[in-house]
Design a protein around this motif. Structure first.
Motif, PDB file in Angstrom:
ATOM      1  N   HIS A   1     -30.610 -45.982  26.675  1.00 13.18           N
ATOM      2  CA  HIS A   1     -31.829 -45.512  26.000  1.00 13.18           C
ATOM      3  C   HIS A   1     -32.620 -44.526  26.841  1.00 13.18           C
ATOM      4  N   ASP A   2     -32.400 -44.519  28.166  1.00  6.66           N
ATOM      5  CA  ASP A   2     -33.303 -43.752  29.044  1.00  6.66           C
ATOM      6  C   ASP A   2     -32.838 -42.337  29.342  1.00  6.66           C
ATOM      7  N   ILE A   3     -31.686 -41.914  28.763  1.00  8.53           N
ATOM      8  CA  ILE A   3     -31.233 -40.535  29.013  1.00  8.53           C
ATOM      9  C   ILE A   3     -30.878 -39.830  27.699  1.00  8.53           C
ATOM     10  N   ALA A   4     -30.925 -38.507  27.730  1.00  5.20           N
ATOM     11  CA  ALA A   4     -30.568 -37.717  26.544  1.00  5.20           C
ATOM     12  C   ALA A   4     -30.252 -36.293  26.990  1.00  5.20           C
ATOM     13  N   PHE A   5     -29.615 -35.541  26.090  1.00  7.20           N
ATOM     14  CA  PHE A   5     -29.334 -34.121  26.333  1.00  7.20           C
ATOM     15  C   PHE A   5     -29.996 -33.298  25.238  1.00  7.20           C
ATOM     16  N   VAL A   6     -30.516 -32.129  25.619  1.00  6.71           N
ATOM     17  CA  VAL A   6     -31.109 -31.220  24.635  1.00  6.71           C
ATOM     18  C   VAL A   6     -30.450 -29.852  24.815  1.00  6.71           C
ATOM     19  N   GLU A   7     -29.944 -29.322  23.713  1.00 11.09           N
ATOM     20  CA  GLU A   7     -29.214 -28.050  23.788  1.00 11.09           C
ATOM     21  C   GLU A   7     -30.048 -26.898  23.229  1.00 11.09           C
ATOM     22  N   PHE A   8     -30.028 -25.770  23.959  1.00  4.84           N
ATOM     23  CA  PHE A   8     -30.685 -24.537  23.523  1.00  4.84           C
ATOM     24  C   PHE A   8     -29.644 -23.436  23.384  1.00  4.84           C
ATOM     25  N   GLU A   9     -30.046 -22.316  22.811  1.00  6.19           N
ATOM     26  CA  GLU A   9     -29.114 -21.200  22.625  1.00  6.19           C
ATOM     27  C   GLU A   9     -28.842 -20.463  23.931  1.00  6.19           C
ATOM     28  N   SER A  10     -29.815 -20.479  24.851  1.00  6.43           N
ATOM     29  CA  SER A  10     -29.603 -19.756  26.111  1.00  6.43           C
ATOM     30  C   SER A  10     -30.222 -20.522  27.277  1.00  6.43           C
ATOM     31  N   GLU A  11     -29.790 -20.155  28.490  1.00  4.28           N
ATOM     32  CA  GLU A  11     -30.328 -20.782  29.701  1.00  4.28           C
ATOM     33  C   GLU A  11     -31.813 -20.496  29.857  1.00  4.28           C
ATOM     34  N   THR A  12     -32.214 -19.268  29.516  1.00  2.00           N
ATOM     35  CA  THR A  12     -33.623 -18.875  29.653  1.00  2.00           C
ATOM     36  C   THR A  12     -34.515 -19.730  28.756  1.00  2.00           C
ATOM     37  N   GLN A  13     -34.085 -19.897  27.500  1.00  2.00           N
ATOM     38  CA  GLN A  13     -34.879 -20.690  26.559  1.00  2.00           C
ATOM     39  C   GLN A  13     -34.949 -22.153  26.994  1.00  2.00           C
TER      40      GLN A  13
END
Length: 218
Positions: free
Chosen positions: A180-192
């Protein structure tokens, strides 16, 4: 007929299938980015279903939240937000009218602080800079995927999506089954991804858990 701006905003058209405690936590996660919240009132009575009040310490915070979250898809329903008709509407709706204002203030302090742990703890915590410990978080090379840890047990995908989708380039949140204590969040670019990481580093979803954000390992 415009309602005068004040510290309390009134929200309706909320999905009434959401449990009360989850609703309060999600509202807190969404609205606390605009400023210190004194109280959130959400009730499941027939008269109050699908509605909530958020009381901000600062008027500017209430105004920003109203403008930026108007129509926000909250649990798949667009929120309708307006200023409460009076500053004390939140107290009147929940507790009944108390007559003079001084009496209301006293009652508000005494009667409302104990039952609402949400109201009591976060303001004290948020008043102190939460970014200082976050600076020491060891990091990996830039990546378009962020790794979150130190998340509270009640974290869900909806809460994290609401926090991160305000940033350009947001794609998705991925929770890890059984952790429960970890997650991943994906963006379109490294900068964002970097912009979101810096903005939400140390953000407290609950009073005790300051979120730690790093770039995910490639």
């Amino acid at each position: 007929m415009d309602i005068r701006p004040n510290h309390t905003i009134y929200i309706n058209n909320i999905n009434d299938r959401v449990k009360k405690e989850e609703l309060k936590r999600s509202l807190y996660a969404l609205f606390s980015q605009f400023g210190q919240i004194i109280e959130i009132v959400a009730m499941k009575t027939m008269k109050m279903r699908g509605q909530a009040f958020v009381v901000f310490k600062e008027l500017a915070a209430a105004t920003n939240a109203l403008r930026q979250l108007q129509g926000f898809p909250f649990y798949n329903k667009p929120m309708r937000i307006q200023y409460a008709k009076t500053d004390s509407e939140v107290i009147t709706k929940v507790k009944g009218s108390y007559g003079d204002k001084d009496k209301k203030k006293d009652k508000k302090k005494k009667a409302q602080e104990p039952p609402t742990s949400l109201a009591k703890k976060p303001p004290a915590v948020l008043a102190t800079p939460v970014l200082s410990p976050a600076v020491q978080v060891p990091d990996n090379p830039p990546n378009y995927i962020l790794f979150l840890n130190n998340l509270p047990e009640e974290t869900n995908e909806m809460m994290l999506s609401m926090l991160f989708n305000q940033f350009p380039g947001f794609k998705e949140v991925r929770l890890v089954p059984g952790k429960h204590d970890i997650a991943f969040v994906e963006f379109e670019s490294e900068t964002q991804a970097g912009v979101a990481k810096d903005a939400l580093q140390g953000f407290r979803i609950t009073a005790t858990c300051a979120m730690k954000i790093t770039y995910a390992k490639k």
